[in-house]
Design a protein around this motif. Structure first.
Motif, short mmCIF file in Angstrom:
data_model
loop_
_atom_site.label_atom_id
_atom_site.label_comp_id
_atom_site.label_asym_id
_atom_site.label_seq_id
_atom_site.Cartn_x
_atom_site.Cartn_y
_atom_site.Cartn_z
N THR A 123 13.87 6.84 -7.98
CA THR A 123 14.18 7.61 -9.18
C THR A 123 13.10 8.65 -9.37
O THR A 123 11.92 8.31 -9.50
CB THR A 123 14.25 6.70 -10.42
N ALA A 124 13.49 9.93 -9.36
CA ALA A 124 12.56 11.03 -9.58
C ALA A 124 11.33 10.95 -8.67
O ALA A 124 10.20 11.19 -9.09
CB ALA A 124 12.13 11.08 -11.04
N GLY A 125 11.55 10.58 -7.42
CA GLY A 125 10.47 10.53 -6.45
C GLY A 125 9.68 9.25 -6.44
O GLY A 125 8.81 9.06 -5.57
N VAL A 126 9.93 8.34 -7.38
CA VAL A 126 9.25 7.05 -7.42
C VAL A 126 10.12 6.02 -6.70
O VAL A 126 11.26 5.78 -7.09
CB VAL A 126 8.97 6.59 -8.86
N VAL A 127 9.57 5.44 -5.64
CA VAL A 127 10.32 4.52 -4.80
C VAL A 127 9.95 3.09 -5.16
O VAL A 127 8.76 2.74 -5.26
CB VAL A 127 10.04 4.77 -3.31
N ARG A 128 10.96 2.26 -5.33
CA ARG A 128 10.76 0.85 -5.67
C ARG A 128 11.04 -0.01 -4.44
O ARG A 128 11.89 0.32 -3.61
CB ARG A 128 11.70 0.43 -6.81
N PHE A 129 10.30 -1.13 -4.35
CA PHE A 129 10.44 -2.05 -3.23
C PHE A 129 10.53 -3.48 -3.73
O PHE A 129 10.11 -3.79 -4.84
CB PHE A 129 9.22 -1.95 -2.29
N GLU A 130 11.06 -4.33 -2.86
CA GLU A 130 10.89 -5.77 -3.02
C GLU A 130 9.84 -6.19 -2.01
O GLU A 130 10.03 -6.04 -0.81
CB GLU A 130 12.21 -6.51 -2.74
N GLY A 131 8.71 -6.66 -2.50
CA GLY A 131 7.64 -7.07 -1.60
C GLY A 131 6.47 -6.14 -1.56
O GLY A 131 5.55 -6.34 -0.77
N ALA A 132 6.47 -5.08 -2.40
CA ALA A 132 5.34 -4.15 -2.43
C ALA A 132 5.38 -3.37 -3.73
O ALA A 132 6.42 -3.29 -4.40
CB ALA A 132 5.37 -3.21 -1.23
N GLU A 133 4.26 -2.78 -4.08
CA GLU A 133 4.18 -1.97 -5.29
C GLU A 133 4.93 -0.65 -5.08
O GLU A 133 5.05 -0.16 -3.96
CB GLU A 133 2.71 -1.67 -5.63
N PRO A 134 5.44 -0.05 -6.16
CA PRO A 134 6.12 1.24 -6.02
C PRO A 134 5.16 2.34 -5.61
O PRO A 134 3.94 2.20 -5.76
CB PRO A 134 6.69 1.50 -7.42
N LEU A 135 5.70 3.41 -5.08
CA LEU A 135 4.89 4.56 -4.73
C LEU A 135 5.69 5.83 -4.98
O LEU A 135 6.91 5.80 -5.18
CB LEU A 135 4.42 4.49 -3.27
N ARG A 136 5.00 6.95 -4.92
CA ARG A 136 5.66 8.24 -5.08
C ARG A 136 5.71 8.91 -3.70
O ARG A 136 4.69 9.00 -3.01
CB ARG A 136 4.90 9.11 -6.07
N ALA A 137 6.90 9.37 -3.31
CA ALA A 137 7.09 10.03 -2.02
C ALA A 137 7.58 11.45 -2.23
O ALA A 137 8.53 11.68 -3.00
CB ALA A 137 8.09 9.26 -1.16
N ARG A 138 6.95 12.39 -1.54
CA ARG A 138 7.42 13.78 -1.62
C ARG A 138 8.77 13.94 -0.93
O ARG A 138 9.57 14.80 -1.33
CB ARG A 138 6.40 14.70 -0.94
N PHE A 139 9.03 13.10 0.07
CA PHE A 139 10.25 13.23 0.85
C PHE A 139 10.58 11.88 1.44
O PHE A 139 9.69 11.11 1.81
CB PHE A 139 10.02 14.25 1.97
N ILE A 140 11.88 11.56 1.52
CA ILE A 140 12.32 10.27 2.05
C ILE A 140 13.22 10.52 3.26
O ILE A 140 14.13 11.36 3.21
CB ILE A 140 13.10 9.45 1.00
N VAL A 141 12.96 9.80 4.33
CA VAL A 141 13.82 9.83 5.51
C VAL A 141 14.59 8.52 5.56
O VAL A 141 14.00 7.44 5.68
CB VAL A 141 12.99 10.02 6.81
N GLY A 142 15.90 8.60 5.45
CA GLY A 142 16.75 7.42 5.52
C GLY A 142 17.10 7.09 6.95
O GLY A 142 17.91 7.79 7.57
N ALA A 143 16.48 6.05 7.47
CA ALA A 143 16.76 5.56 8.82
C ALA A 143 17.22 4.11 8.70
O ALA A 143 16.88 3.27 9.53
CB ALA A 143 15.53 5.68 9.70
N ASP A 144 17.97 3.83 7.65
CA ASP A 144 18.29 2.45 7.28
C ASP A 144 19.70 2.03 7.66
O ASP A 144 20.30 1.18 7.01
CB ASP A 144 18.04 2.23 5.78
N GLY A 145 20.23 2.60 8.73
CA GLY A 145 21.44 2.06 9.31
C GLY A 145 22.73 2.66 8.81
O GLY A 145 22.76 3.54 7.94
N ALA A 146 23.83 2.16 9.38
CA ALA A 146 25.16 2.74 9.14
C ALA A 146 25.57 2.68 7.68
O ALA A 146 26.29 3.56 7.19
CB ALA A 146 26.18 2.01 10.00
#
Length: 379
Positions: A123-146
Motif C-alpha cells: 500500500t503506497a509503497g509500503v510492503v507487508r510480509f508474514e515473517g518479517a517487518e514491513p519495508l518501503r520499496a521504490r519499485f517491486i518486481v513480481g516474480a511470484d508465479g502464474a
C-alpha cells in the motif's frame, strides 16, 4: 522503516536473474520468497533448450547429457515419429542446483535474498510480509508465479489461460538407456497438451499437462495412469520426486509495468504459448525488465516503462497463439491420431522439427540498456 530500491517477490530463475542484474547496476535489491529452501516446491521440469544454453551461461555441471532424439506418439502409442537433430537440443538441469547458483550470483552482486518470508501486500509503497517487518520499496518486481499476487496488487494484468501440469522424477540405471524425449499426444490424459518422458540417461521425467477443466479424473490420477505404461520410461532406481503447478499459455500479458513495479517470468506470462516452455523466455525478458527498471529508477522517466510492453511481444506471437488454439481443439483420440498422421508427411515433419529444434519458440528480446551493459549471463 527500511527502504530498498527494488523488492523482488519470488526467488525463481526469473526473480534471481533480475535481482542479480539490478544489483550489478548498484541498486539496493532485496529478494523474498515464501519457501524456506529453494529445493522445495520446484514446478518446472528443468528442460533447457539449445538456444538458451547458447545465449546464457548455465553451469555445465548442473546439466544432464544432451538429448537429440524426439519421438512423437499418437494415443495408440504405435509407430512413433522419430525426429533426430545433429546437435544436442535439450539438456535437463538440476533445478535445485540452478536456483542455488542463481541465488549465489545475486548475492555476490549485492542483492539480499530472504527465504521463509511471505509477501502479504503493498500500500503506497509500503510492503507487508508474514515473517518479517514491513519495508518501503521504490519499485517491486513480481516474480511470484502464474497466479501472481503482486500483479493484482499493482493493478497489472493477470494470467487467465493456464494448463496444469504434474510430473514424476526418478533416477535410472546409468548406461541402460539412450537419451530421448518421448511426447505423447493423447487428450484422454493430457487434454490440450502432451504427456512426456524425457530420459537423459541419468534421470527420467514423466509428466502430463492439460486444461484443468477437461481433466475430470484429476491431474494426479491421470499422471499415474500415463506413467503406468508411458513409452520410454525406464525403471526407477531411487526415490521418486513429485512436481506440479499451473502453466500460463495465453502469451505474454499486455500490461506488464506501472510506476510501482513490473512482472517477470510466469507472472508476466513469459511462456511459449505453443510449447509451454518458460525457462528461455524468463531469462530473456528478465534482461529487458532489469534494463527498464534501472533506467526508470535512475531517471524517473515513466516513458521508459513503455519499452516493457506486452503488446510488443504479443504481435510476434500470432502464429504460436493460433497453433495453441489448434492444439487445444484436439479433444478426442481420433483427432489426435489424425494430427500425428499429418505430421508423418514431409511438410508435417518439417513443421514438427521447426517447433522442436528451431530457434523461434520465443521472440528475441533486445535489452539495449540506457547505461552500462547488463551482460548476457547467469554467472
Amino acid at each position: 522503516m527500511q527502504v530498498v530500491d527494488v523488492l523482488v517477490v519470488g526467488a525463481g530463475l526469473a526473480g534471481l536473474h533480475t535481482a542479480r542484474l539490478l544489483a550489478g547496476q548498484g541498486l539496493d535489491v532485496m529478494v523474498v520468497d515464501r519457501r524456506r529452501s529453494l529445493s522445495a516446491g520446484i514446478r518446472t521440469t528443468g528442460i533447457f533448450v539449445r538456444r538458451t544454453l547458447d545465449d546464457f551461461d548455465v553451469p555445465g555441471h548442473l546439466l544432464g547429457p544432451g538429448v537429440r532424439d524426439v519421438l512423437l506418439y499418437p494415443p495408440s502409442r504405435r509407430s512413433p515419429i522419430r525426429l533426430t537433430s545433429d546437435r544436442d537440443e535439450y539438456r535437463v538441469a538440476d533445478m535445485a542446483g540452478v536456483y542455488e547458483h542463481a541465488r549465489h550470483a545475486a548475492q555476490t552482486a549485492g542483492a539480499r535474498v530472504l527465504l521463509g518470508v511471505r509477501y502479504a501486500g503493498v500500500t503506497a509503497g509500503v510492503v507487508r510480509f508474514e515473517g518479517a517487518e514491513p519495508l518501503r520499496a521504490r519499485f517491486i518486481v513480481g516474480a511470484d508465479g502464474a497466479r501472481s499476487r503482486v500483479a493484482r496488487d499493482l493493478g497489472l494484468d493477470v494470467n487467465r489461460r493456464m494448463l496444469v501440469g504434474a510430473e514424476l522424477i526418478h533416477p535410472v540405471a546409468s548406461g541402460t538407456t539412450t537419451p530421448a524425449f518421448h511426447c505423447v499426444l493423447d487428450p484422454r490424459v493430457a487434454p490440450g497438451y502432451l504427456g512426456w518422458v524425457i530420459d537423459d540417461g541419468r534421470h527420467a521425467h514423466v509428466g502430463i499437462a492439460g486444461y484443468p477443466g477437461a481433466m475430470r479424473a484429476g491431474v494426479r490420477h491421470l499422471l499415474e495412469t500415463f506413467a503406468a505404461d508411458a513409452p520410454g520410461r525406464a525403471p526407477s532406481t531411487g526415490p521418486i520426486e513429485r512436481r506440479g503447478g499451473p502453466i500460463p499459455v495465453g502469451g505474454v500479458l499486455r500490461r506488464l509495468a506501472c510506476p510501482a513495479g513490473l512482472l517477470v517470468g510466469d507472472a508476466a506470462g513469459a511462456v511459449s504459448p505453443l510449447t509451454a516452455g518458460g525457462l528461455d523466455p524468463c531469462l530473456r525478458m528478465s534482461e529487458l525488465a532489469a534494463t527498464v527498471t534501472a533506467g526508470y529508477l535512475r531517471t524517473g522517466d515513466e516513458h521508459l516503462l513503455r519499452r516493457y510492453d506486452g503488446n510488443t511481444f504479443r504481435a510476434r506471437f500470432r502464429g504460436r497463439l493460433l497453433l495453441r488454439r489448434v492444439f487445444a481443439g484436439i479433444r478426442s483420440p481420433v483427432a489426435a491420431e489424425a494430427a500425428v498422421a499429418v505430421l508423418r508427411g514431409g511438410t508435417g515433419r518439417a513443421l514438427a522439427a521447426r517447433v522442436l529444434f528451431g530457434d523461434g519458440s520465443f521472440p528475441d528480446v533486445d535489452p539495449r540498456p540506457a547505461g552500462p551493459p547488463l551482460g548476457h549471463a547467469l554467472r
